[in-house]
Design an enzyme around this catalytic site. Structure first.
Site, PDB file in Angstrom:
ATOM      1  N   LYS A  96      -1.686  21.636 -19.572  1.00  0.00           N
ATOM      2  CA  LYS A  96      -2.272  20.441 -20.188  1.00  0.00           C
ATOM      3  C   LYS A  96      -3.611  20.101 -19.512  1.00  0.00           C
ATOM      4  O   LYS A  96      -4.612  19.842 -20.177  1.00  0.00           O
ATOM      5  CB  LYS A  96      -1.274  19.295 -19.969  1.00  0.00           C
ATOM      6  CG  LYS A  96      -1.474  18.090 -20.816  1.00  0.00           C
ATOM      7  CD  LYS A  96      -0.379  17.069 -20.525  1.00  0.00           C
ATOM      8  CE  LYS A  96       1.012  17.571 -20.854  1.00  0.00           C
ATOM      9  NZ  LYS A  96       2.048  16.561 -20.643  1.00  0.00           N
ATOM     10  N   LYS A 112       5.388  18.098 -11.002  1.00  0.00           N
ATOM     11  CA  LYS A 112       6.304  17.129 -11.599  1.00  0.00           C
ATOM     12  C   LYS A 112       7.347  16.744 -10.583  1.00  0.00           C
ATOM     13  O   LYS A 112       7.709  17.552  -9.716  1.00  0.00           O
ATOM     14  CB  LYS A 112       7.004  17.722 -12.822  1.00  0.00           C
ATOM     15  CG  LYS A 112       7.484  16.682 -13.802  1.00  0.00           C
ATOM     16  CD  LYS A 112       6.322  16.177 -14.628  1.00  0.00           C
ATOM     17  CE  LYS A 112       6.715  15.138 -15.622  1.00  0.00           C
ATOM     18  NZ  LYS A 112       5.600  14.830 -16.531  1.00  0.00           N
ATOM     19  N   LYS A 135      -0.878  17.596  -9.889  1.00  0.00           N
ATOM     20  CA  LYS A 135      -0.707  16.255 -10.461  1.00  0.00           C
ATOM     21  C   LYS A 135       0.419  16.276 -11.469  1.00  0.00           C
ATOM     22  O   LYS A 135       0.545  17.204 -12.257  1.00  0.00           O
ATOM     23  CB  LYS A 135      -2.029  15.880 -11.169  1.00  0.00           C
ATOM     24  CG  LYS A 135      -2.063  14.538 -11.807  1.00  0.00           C
ATOM     25  CD  LYS A 135      -2.915  13.590 -10.989  1.00  0.00           C
ATOM     26  CE  LYS A 135      -2.764  12.143 -11.399  1.00  0.00           C
ATOM     27  NZ  LYS A 135      -1.443  11.578 -11.166  1.00  0.00           N
ATOM     28  N   HIS A 159      -4.110  26.675  -8.423  1.00  0.00           N
ATOM     29  CA  HIS A 159      -5.454  27.183  -8.753  1.00  0.00           C
ATOM     30  C   HIS A 159      -6.479  26.054  -8.668  1.00  0.00           C
ATOM     31  O   HIS A 159      -7.664  26.292  -8.521  1.00  0.00           O
ATOM     32  CB  HIS A 159      -5.471  27.829 -10.139  1.00  0.00           C
ATOM     33  CG  HIS A 159      -5.475  26.846 -11.271  1.00  0.00           C
ATOM     34  ND1 HIS A 159      -4.368  26.068 -11.568  1.00  0.00           N
ATOM     35  CD2 HIS A 159      -6.439  26.488 -12.159  1.00  0.00           C
ATOM     36  CE1 HIS A 159      -4.664  25.278 -12.595  1.00  0.00           C
ATOM     37  NE2 HIS A 159      -5.908  25.521 -12.964  1.00  0.00           N
ATOM     38  N   ARG A 160      -6.004  24.806  -8.792  1.00  0.00           N
ATOM     39  CA  ARG A 160      -6.846  23.628  -8.570  1.00  0.00           C
ATOM     40  C   ARG A 160      -6.045  22.661  -7.707  1.00  0.00           C
ATOM     41  O   ARG A 160      -4.829  22.536  -7.879  1.00  0.00           O
ATOM     42  CB  ARG A 160      -7.136  22.897  -9.887  1.00  0.00           C
ATOM     43  CG  ARG A 160      -7.988  23.645 -10.854  1.00  0.00           C
ATOM     44  CD  ARG A 160      -9.432  23.160 -10.773  1.00  0.00           C
ATOM     45  NE  ARG A 160     -10.200  23.701 -11.874  1.00  0.00           N
ATOM     46  CZ  ARG A 160     -10.719  24.909 -11.886  1.00  0.00           C
ATOM     47  NH1 ARG A 160     -10.545  25.713 -10.872  1.00  0.00           N
ATOM     48  NH2 ARG A 160     -11.418  25.316 -12.921  1.00  0.00           N
ATOM     49  N   SER A 192      -5.296   9.147 -15.674  1.00  0.00           N
ATOM     50  CA  SER A 192      -4.899   9.245 -14.263  1.00  0.00           C
ATOM     51  C   SER A 192      -6.027   9.885 -13.442  1.00  0.00           C
ATOM     52  O   SER A 192      -6.280   9.499 -12.299  1.00  0.00           O
ATOM     53  CB  SER A 192      -3.634  10.093 -14.120  1.00  0.00           C
ATOM     54  OG  SER A 192      -2.492   9.295 -14.299  1.00  0.00           O
TER      55      SER A 192
HETATM   56  P1  NAD Z   1       9.874   5.680 -20.986  1.00  0.00           P
HETATM   57  O1  NAD Z   1      10.991   5.722 -20.024  1.00  0.00           O
HETATM   58  O2  NAD Z   1       8.842   4.618 -20.856  1.00  0.00           O
HETATM   59  O3  NAD Z   1      10.429   5.585 -22.489  1.00  0.00           O
HETATM   60  C1  NAD Z   1      11.372   6.460 -23.046  1.00  0.00           C
HETATM   61  C2  NAD Z   1      12.124   5.686 -24.118  1.00  0.00           C
HETATM   62  O4  NAD Z   1      12.966   6.592 -24.840  1.00  0.00           O
HETATM   63  C3  NAD Z   1      13.021   4.602 -23.542  1.00  0.00           C
HETATM   64  O5  NAD Z   1      12.786   3.391 -24.216  1.00  0.00           O
HETATM   65  C4  NAD Z   1      14.440   5.137 -23.794  1.00  0.00           C
HETATM   66  O6  NAD Z   1      15.381   4.107 -23.994  1.00  0.00           O
HETATM   67  C5  NAD Z   1      14.229   5.960 -25.044  1.00  0.00           C
HETATM   68  N1  NAD Z   1      15.236   7.000 -25.266  1.00  0.00           N
HETATM   69  C6  NAD Z   1      15.892   7.739 -24.351  1.00  0.00           C
HETATM   70  N2  NAD Z   1      16.726   8.615 -24.958  1.00  0.00           N
HETATM   71  C7  NAD Z   1      16.570   8.411 -26.285  1.00  0.00           C
HETATM   72  C8  NAD Z   1      17.138   9.023 -27.436  1.00  0.00           C
HETATM   73  N3  NAD Z   1      18.010  10.009 -27.335  1.00  0.00           N
HETATM   74  N4  NAD Z   1      16.750   8.579 -28.659  1.00  0.00           N
HETATM   75  C9  NAD Z   1      15.844   7.579 -28.775  1.00  0.00           C
HETATM   76  N5  NAD Z   1      15.267   6.977 -27.716  1.00  0.00           N
HETATM   77  C10 NAD Z   1      15.624   7.385 -26.487  1.00  0.00           C
HETATM   78  O7  NAD Z   1       9.201   7.126 -20.939  1.00  0.00           O
HETATM   79  P2  NAD Z   1       7.732   7.508 -21.384  1.00  0.00           P
HETATM   80  O8  NAD Z   1       6.853   7.415 -20.203  1.00  0.00           O
HETATM   81  O9  NAD Z   1       7.379   6.812 -22.648  1.00  0.00           O
HETATM   82  O10 NAD Z   1       7.921   9.077 -21.641  1.00  0.00           O
HETATM   83  C11 NAD Z   1       8.419   9.577 -22.868  1.00  0.00           C
HETATM   84  C12 NAD Z   1       8.063  11.043 -23.002  1.00  0.00           C
HETATM   85  O11 NAD Z   1       6.643  11.194 -22.933  1.00  0.00           O
HETATM   86  C13 NAD Z   1       8.636  11.968 -21.914  1.00  0.00           C
HETATM   87  O12 NAD Z   1       8.876  13.230 -22.495  1.00  0.00           O
HETATM   88  C14 NAD Z   1       7.488  12.075 -20.931  1.00  0.00           C
HETATM   89  O13 NAD Z   1       7.563  13.252 -20.141  1.00  0.00           O
HETATM   90  C15 NAD Z   1       6.314  12.122 -21.900  1.00  0.00           C
HETATM   91  N6  NAD Z   1       5.021  11.760 -21.315  1.00  0.00           N
HETATM   92  C16 NAD Z   1       4.855  10.571 -20.674  1.00  0.00           C
HETATM   93  C17 NAD Z   1       3.605  10.249 -20.143  1.00  0.00           C
HETATM   94  C18 NAD Z   1       3.332   8.919 -19.485  1.00  0.00           C
HETATM   95  O14 NAD Z   1       2.171   8.658 -19.133  1.00  0.00           O
HETATM   96  N7  NAD Z   1       4.311   8.052 -19.311  1.00  0.00           N
HETATM   97  C19 NAD Z   1       2.551  11.157 -20.243  1.00  0.00           C
HETATM   98  C20 NAD Z   1       2.751  12.355 -20.908  1.00  0.00           C
HETATM   99  C21 NAD Z   1       3.992  12.646 -21.445  1.00  0.00           C
END
Ligand code: NAD
Length: 470
Positions: A93, A105, A69, A64-65, A362
């Site tokens: 979101k 994704k 991303k 739709h857009r 972003s």
């Molecule tokens: P990341 O890989 O930087 O960090 C994730 C951390 O979680 C790691 O340090 C890992 O060791 C730890 N981990 C994994 N399994 C675990 C468990 N069972 N218990 C405890 N710790 C555990 O990832 P991120 O970018 O910080 O993303 C984390 C979440 O946030 C995801 O759900 C992602 O989709 C969401 N998210 C990320 C962004 C972004 O900009 N990076 C944006 C929106 C949402």
């Protein structure tokens, strides 16, 4: 094929919200379904010369857009269902915080903790080449970003691969966000998601109408929190909550276990200890708990799951002691668990809203790359001169001089980071106010349903205005 629990959970949230919409069923179905998916399998050479076949995905949820991303996830659990569910969350979101993109994704099925740097680079470049081949990447098509298991290094390899295959330079940089600054990334992107999470939690904590029913004093200062995952999102959330919000870091969970101390722990000391020893274990400032899931049930005011989906389920929901669950990760609370938590009057700050800071910044990075100029370049000096003139005029009128340190504070030129983070704060505060007002206006029971419904209405309106539906 039975759908994964995560996919089912997102579908449940969608259905619950869609019941409040007056859009026709067909329009709502179009808002729900995923527009396109690409499943690929390709060979990547291991460091020892052997070949591993890697499975990977890209889901473009909503056209739709454009562009679509969404981040690229490296995880051994990645599958098509999960990628589609995450892509749909991106659509909603973006709609919620007014970022004009459809959701997407990517997922690559590798364990980020087990692969070498060389393998990581080869797999990233090959995945990018596959996306280019099928037209699943480009500044007006689909723009990836970092997610779980990836970061600016991978985004840099993606840019470089695009550049070397078939894109012109201008198109290349706007084809991916979360890039290193030296490759036309944007200042503030690294901390953006965690900072946005902090702004979101702070807004909720500052709202007496949300805190009073929980028996909590408004304000973040002094509130105890537990964070699960010390990655990009979890680390920065904890950093801003402790340093700016003066909240107390009572617990931390990582892969190897957890730490707890009710009076608080020093985040930087924990990070240093883990970098040095490779584990949370042995950190002198807190009790080590080998069962990393158990910490979610420890006493605190705010629980911040910042690792992966499906962490709070019917198996542990009734033992969670936190009064607020702040979904920094995508999908950490399953829909059946949410019913239990809502019945217990736990306040859930939903992922759609809370972790939208990443895609917001972003978007700013994409705009910067499209314009080919950073936001501060054209305005900083002009702003400084204007402020100088204003101060001069006020001093003349009042006959007094502004103290030197005050003058230099007022005159400080905005740089890219200050502009970006101010716009991020504005986005999160506005989204929170809009969401609360919308929940009230539409009389929906909880903030997640309000977030989904708000997004559904926005996307459905857009389809209708496009004339796809009569
Ligand atoms: P990341 O890989 O930087 O960090 C994730 C951390 O979680 C790691 O340090 C890992 O060791 C730890 N981990 C994994 N399994 C675990 C468990 N069972 N218990 C405890 N710790 C555990 O990832 P991120 O970018 O910080 O993303 C984390 C979440 O946030 C995801 O759900 C992602 O989709 C969401 N998210 C990320 C962004 C972004 O900009 N990076 C944006 C929106 C949402």
């Amino acid at each position: 094929m039975p759908r994964s629990r995560f996919y089912q959970s997102v579908s449940q949230y969608f259905k619950k919200a869609a019941r409040h919409s007056t859009h026709p069923a067909g329009v709502l179905e179009q808002v729900r379904v995923c527009n396109a998916t690409y499943r690929m399998q390709f060979p990547v050479r291991e460091d020892d010369g052997t070949v591993r076949v890697v499975e990977a995905f890209r889901a473009e949820h909503s056209y739709h857009r454009l562009p679509t991303k969404g981040g690229i996830r490296f995880s051994k659990h990645v599958n098509l269902d999960e990628t589609v569910a995450l892509a749909s969350l991106m659509t909603y979101k973006c709609a919620l915080v007014g970022v004009p993109f459809g959701g997407a994704k990517g997922g690559v099925r590798v364990d980020p903790a087990q692969i070498s740097d060389g393998f990581r680079e080869r797999v990233t470049r090959r995945y990018t080449a596959e996306l280019i081949r099928k037209n699943f990447i480009g500044p007006d098509i689909d723009v990836p970003a970092p997610d779980y298991g990836t970061g600016e290094r991978e985004m840099g390899w993606i840019v470089d691969t695009c550049k070397n295959i078939n894109m012109n330079a201008a198109a290349t940089y706007a084809s991916v966000t979360g890039k290193p600054l030296s490759m036309q990334g944007i200042a503030g992107r690294t901390e953006a998601t965690g900072l946005g999470v902090y702004y979101g939690i702070r807004s909720a904590c500052d709202a007496p109408e949300l805190m009073n029913p929980l028996g909590l004093i408004p304000g973040m200062a002094g509130k105890r929190f537990i964070v699960q995952g010390l990655g990009k999102v979890g680390y920065y959330t904890a950093k801003f909550m402790t340093e700016d919000g003066k909240a107390i870091l009572a617990g931390v969970a990582e892969r190897e276990g957890a730490l707890y101390h009710k009076d608080g722990m020093d985040l930087e000391a924990i990070v240093k200890h883990r970098q040095k020893t490779g584990s949370l274990e042995g950190f002198p400032g807190g009790e080590f708990i080998a069962d990393r899931m158990a910490i979610l049930e420890y006493p605190c005011d705010i629980l911040v799951p910042a690792a992966l989906e499906g962490q709070i389920t019917t198996a542990n929901a009734d033992r969670i002691q936190a009064k607020i669950i702040a979904e920094a990760a995508n999908g950490p609370v399953e829909s059946d668990a949410e019913k239990i938590l809502l019945a217990r009057k736990v306040l859930i700050l939903p992922d759609l809203f809370l972790n939208a800071g990443g895609v917001t910044v972003s978007y700013f990075e994409w705009l910067k790359n499209r314009a080919g100029v950073s936001f501060d370049r054209m305005t900083a000096r002009h702003e400084e001169l204007t402020k100088q003139q204003m101060i001069g005029a006020m001093e003349q009128l009042s006959g007094t001089r502004l103290p030197a340190d005050e003058a230099s504070r007022v005159l400080a030129r905005p740089n890219e980071r200050t502009l970006v983070l101010a716009a991020l704060e504005q986005t999160m505060l506005r989204a929170f106010d809009t969401l609360c007002a919308f929940q009230h206006e539409r009389k929906v029971e909880d903030l997640r349903t309000a977030s989904f419904l708000f997004a559904i209405e926005r996307v459905a309106d857009s389809y209708r205005h496009h004339g796809i539906f009569p």
